[in-house]
Design an enzyme around this catalytic site. Structure first.
Site, PDB file in Angstrom:
ATOM      1  CG  HIS A   1      -8.789   0.298  -5.965  1.00 24.80           C
ATOM      2  ND1 HIS A   1      -7.884   0.691  -4.945  1.00 24.80           N
ATOM      3  CD2 HIS A   1     -10.224   0.046  -4.819  1.00 24.80           C
ATOM      4  CE1 HIS A   1      -7.670   0.771  -3.654  1.00 24.80           C
ATOM      5  NE2 HIS A   1      -8.948  -0.489  -3.678  1.00 24.80           N
TER       6      HIS A   1
ATOM      7  CB  CYS B   1     -10.758   2.209  -2.056  1.00 21.90           C
ATOM      8  SG  CYS B   1      -9.900   1.759  -0.650  1.00 21.90           S
TER       9      CYS B   1
ATOM     10  CG  HIS C   1     -13.375  -0.121  -1.952  1.00 18.70           C
ATOM     11  ND1 HIS C   1     -12.013  -1.109  -2.264  1.00 18.70           N
ATOM     12  CD2 HIS C   1     -14.142  -1.662  -2.826  1.00 18.70           C
ATOM     13  CE1 HIS C   1     -11.998  -2.115  -4.113  1.00 18.70           C
ATOM     14  NE2 HIS C   1     -13.706  -1.699  -4.052  1.00 18.70           N
TER      15      HIS C   1
ATOM     16  CG  ASP D   1     -11.188  -1.628   0.826  1.00 20.70           C
ATOM     17  OD1 ASP D   1     -11.036  -2.335   0.730  1.00 20.70           O
ATOM     18  OD2 ASP D   1     -10.286  -1.346   0.821  1.00 20.70           O
ATOM     19  CG  HIS D   2      -8.484  -4.201   3.819  1.00 16.48           C
ATOM     20  ND1 HIS D   2      -6.956  -3.727   3.722  1.00 16.48           N
ATOM     21  CD2 HIS D   2      -8.504  -4.719   2.727  1.00 16.48           C
ATOM     22  CE1 HIS D   2      -6.466  -3.200   2.274  1.00 16.48           C
ATOM     23  NE2 HIS D   2      -7.384  -4.319   1.851  1.00 16.48           N
TER      24      HIS D   2
ATOM     25  CE1 TYR E   1     -11.297  -7.993   0.732  1.00 19.46           C
ATOM     26  CE2 TYR E   1      -8.366  -7.577   0.631  1.00 19.46           C
ATOM     27  CZ  TYR E   1     -10.025  -7.478   1.254  1.00 19.46           C
ATOM     28  OH  TYR E   1     -10.001  -6.180   0.512  1.00 19.46           O
TER      29      TYR E   1
HETATM   30  C1  CS2 Z   1      -8.193  -3.946  -3.070  1.00 18.88           C
HETATM   31  C2  CS2 Z   1      -6.278  -4.339  -3.449  1.00 18.88           C
HETATM   32  O1  CS2 Z   1      -7.553  -6.509  -1.527  1.00 18.88           O
HETATM   33  C3  CS2 Z   1      -7.216  -4.738  -1.851  1.00 18.88           C
HETATM   34  O2  CS2 Z   1      -7.595  -4.148  -0.560  1.00 18.88           O
HETATM   35  O3  CS2 Z   1      -7.947  -2.919  -2.451  1.00 18.88           O
HETATM   36  O4  CS2 Z   1      -5.467  -5.265  -3.693  1.00 18.88           O
HETATM   37  C4  CS2 Z   1      -6.447  -3.621  -5.174  1.00 18.88           C
HETATM   38  O5  CS2 Z   1      -5.613  -2.425  -5.208  1.00 18.88           O
HETATM   39  C5  CS2 Z   1      -7.706  -3.809  -6.143  1.00 18.88           C
HETATM   40  O6  CS2 Z   1      -8.597  -5.025  -5.624  1.00 18.88           O
HETATM   41  C6  CS2 Z   1      -7.835  -2.911  -7.279  1.00 18.88           C
HETATM   42  O7  CS2 Z   1      -7.624  -3.980  -8.071  1.00 18.88           O
HETATM   43 MN    MN Z   2      -9.791  -0.729  -1.510  1.00 20.08          MN
END
Ligand code: CS2
Ligand code: MN
Length: 398
Positions: A237, A275, A302, A349-350, A367
Site C-alpha cells: 500500500h 490506493c 482501493h 477506501d474511506h 469506515y
Molecule cells: C488503510 C491504512 O485504513 C486505511 O485507510 O489504508 O490504514 C493502511 O495503510 C493499509 O491498510 C495498508 O496497510
Molecule cells: Mn488505501
C-alpha cells in the site's frame, strides 16, 4: 466470461459495529480483513485463521484478501528482534496460504500510518470527511511536538504561515488537532502520546530514505520467495499522504518508488495495492499512467479520491467526484482485468460519515457503514456501466 472487480468491503472483525450480515446487504461479495487482535509481529496460526474464516464464510461472504499483515517497526529499522519477526512473517504467509488467502496487503510507513489533521471536516451536505492541512501540521511539528530539525526543513514562507496559524488557533482547536494526529494507527485502536512520538522519531534519526528503502528490499528478498511458493501475492500500500511527514522517510509515494522496488525484486508476487486516494494526495502522480504501467503487478485496488483546496489542503472527497478521474481509472482497470483475464479485488477506501452514522461513535474513521456502502454502490454502478458498454458483444448478455 466477464472480468470484473471482486466487490469487497473492509471489515474490522467482531468489534466492527457493522456485522457480516450488514456487509452482505451492501452488495459486497467478499470482505477484506485481518486478525486485528493479534499483536504486530506475532504469528497468525492456522487454527486462528481458520476460525476467523469460518465465521466469515458462514455468512455467505468470501475472504481471500488480508489487509494488513503489519510489519513490525524492528523490521523497518533492522534492529532488535527483526530476524525473528521476519521469520514470523514468513510463517504467517504460509499459514494464510494454507487457509486459501492469496493476497496480503501491507505498508512500510515508519511510526505512523495515515495522517490527517481533521477527522470530521464538514461538507456542504452535513456529512463529514477526513482532511489534511499542511500548515496545521507544520504548526503541530514546530510548536507542539517541537521537533528538532522541523524549522530548518521549512522555507521561511512556510515557517511564517505555520507561526501565524498557531497564533490564531484557539486552545480547543490545538487540543483537537493534537488528538487527531496522535490517534495512531487506524484500525488498531491505539493512541500515541507526544513522548512516544518523540521517542519513535529519535529511533529514525539515522534512517534516511535510501536506508529505509534498503531495509524494505532486504525484507522483500526474504518474504517474496516464500509468498511466491505459497501462492500469495503481496500488495504494498502506498504511504498516506504520499509525501514525507515529521521528517520521516516515506518511500512508497510515486511511480519511481514502486519502479525501484520492482527492479530490486522482480517477481510479480512483489505487487501493489493501488490506493487511488493515497496516491492522489501527491499532485505529481498520474494515476492513469501508473495503473497501466504496473498493470501486471497490481493485485488489489482501493478506490477513493482526494480534493485539493489549495496547495496545502486536501480532503477526502466523494468516490465519484474528486481530483481523481474515477471514470478513466475504473475504465483502465476494466481493460486490465479483461487483458489479464482476472477479477481484481476492489474495495471503496474511506467513506464519509452520513446520517445515522454520526450518532454511532463506534465506527472507525473512514469506515462508517453508510459511508462504506455508498462508496461501494457508486463504484459498482460505474464499473458495471463501463464493463457492459466496452464488452457487450463478447458477453452476449445484452
Ligand atoms: C488503510 C491504512 O485504513 C486505511 O485507510 O489504508 O490504514 C493502511 O495503510 C493499509 O491498510 C495498508 O496497510
Ligand atoms: Mn488505501
Amino acid at each position: 466470461m466477464r472480468f470484473h472487480f471482486e466487490q469487497s468491503l473492509r471489515w474490522f472483525g467482531p468489534h466492527d459495529p457493522a456485522t457480516l450480515q450488514d456487509i452482505r446487504q451492501t452488495g459486497a461479495s467478499a470482505v477484506i480483513t485481518a486478525l486485528h487482535h493479534i499483536p504486530v509481529g506475532e504469528v497468525w496460526s492456522v487454527d486462528e485463521i481458520q476460525r476467523y474464516k469460518q465465521n466469515i464464510t458462514s455468512s455467505g461472504l468470501a475472504w481471500h484478501v488480508v489487509e494488513s499483515v503489519n510489519v513490525h517497526e524492528d523490521i523497518k529499522r533492522r534492529t532488535g528482534n527483526y530476524r525473528q519477526y521476519i521469520e514470523n512473517y514468513k510463517t504467517t504467509l504460509r499459514n494464510l496460504a494454507a487457509c486459501g488467502i492469496d493476497v496480503v496487503t501491507y505498508n512500510f510507513m515508519p511510526v505512523l500510518d495515515w495522517v490527517r489533521t481533521d477527522l470530521g471536516y464538514t461538507l456542504e451536505d452535513g456529512s463529514t470527511a477526513m482532511y489534511f492541512d499542511q500548515i496545521d501540521f507544520w504548526a503541530f511539528e514546530l510548536f507542539v511536538l517541537q521537533r528538532e530539525g522541523a524549522k530548518t526543513s521549512l522555507t521561511e514562507e512556510a515557517y511564517r504561515m505555520a507561526e501565524e496559524r498557531f497564533r490564531s488557533m484557539q486552545e480547543a482547536d490545538k487540543q483537537r488537532m493534537l488528538d487527531v494526529i496522535l490517534s495512531g494507527i487506524p484500525g488498531e485502536g491505539k493512541s500515541f502520546t507526544i513522548d512516544y512520538v518523540k521517542d519513535q522519531l529519535d529511533k529514525y534519526r539515522h534512517i534516511d530514505a535510501a536506508t529505509l528503502r534498503q531495509h524494505l528490499i532486504l525484507f522483500l528478498e526474504e518474504i517474496i520467495p516464500v509468498a511466491e511458493e505459497a501462492g500469495i501475492r503481496m500488495a504494498l500500500h502506498p504511504d498516506d499522504p504520499s509525501f514525507s511527514v515529521l521528517g520521516l522517510p516515506r518511500i512508497v509515494t510515486c511511480e519511481n518508488d514502486y519502479r525501484l522496488l520492482a527492479e530490486a525484486v522482480p517477481s510479480l508476487a512483489n505487487g501493489i495495492c493501488f490506493c487511488a486516494g493515497s496516491l492522489s494526495s501527491n499532485p505529481g502522480n498520474d494515476l492513469l499512467e501508473m495503473s497501466r504501467h504496473f498493470a501486471d503487478r497490481i493485485h488489489f485496488v482501493h478506490l477513493r479520491g482526494t480534493q485539493r483546496l489549495s496547495p496545502y489542503q486536501f480532503y477526502e472527497a466523494s468516490h465519484l467526484d474528486s481530483s481523481v478521474d474515477m471514470y478513466q481509472l475504473v475504465r483502465s482497470f476494466v481493460e486490465i482485468m479483461h487483458r489479464r483475464e482476472i477479477c481484481l479485488p476492489m474495495r471503496p477506501d474511506h467513506g464519509h460519515h452520513l446520517f445515522g452514522d454520526l450518532d454511532n461513535k463506534q465506527f472507525l474513521y473512514g469506515y462508517s457503514l453508510l459511508g462504506r456502502m455508498k462508496g461501494l454502490a457508486e463504484l459498482r454502478g460505474l464499473e458495471t456501466g463501463i464493463e457492459r458498454s466496452l464488452y457487450k458483444d463478447e458477453s452476449g448478455e445484452q
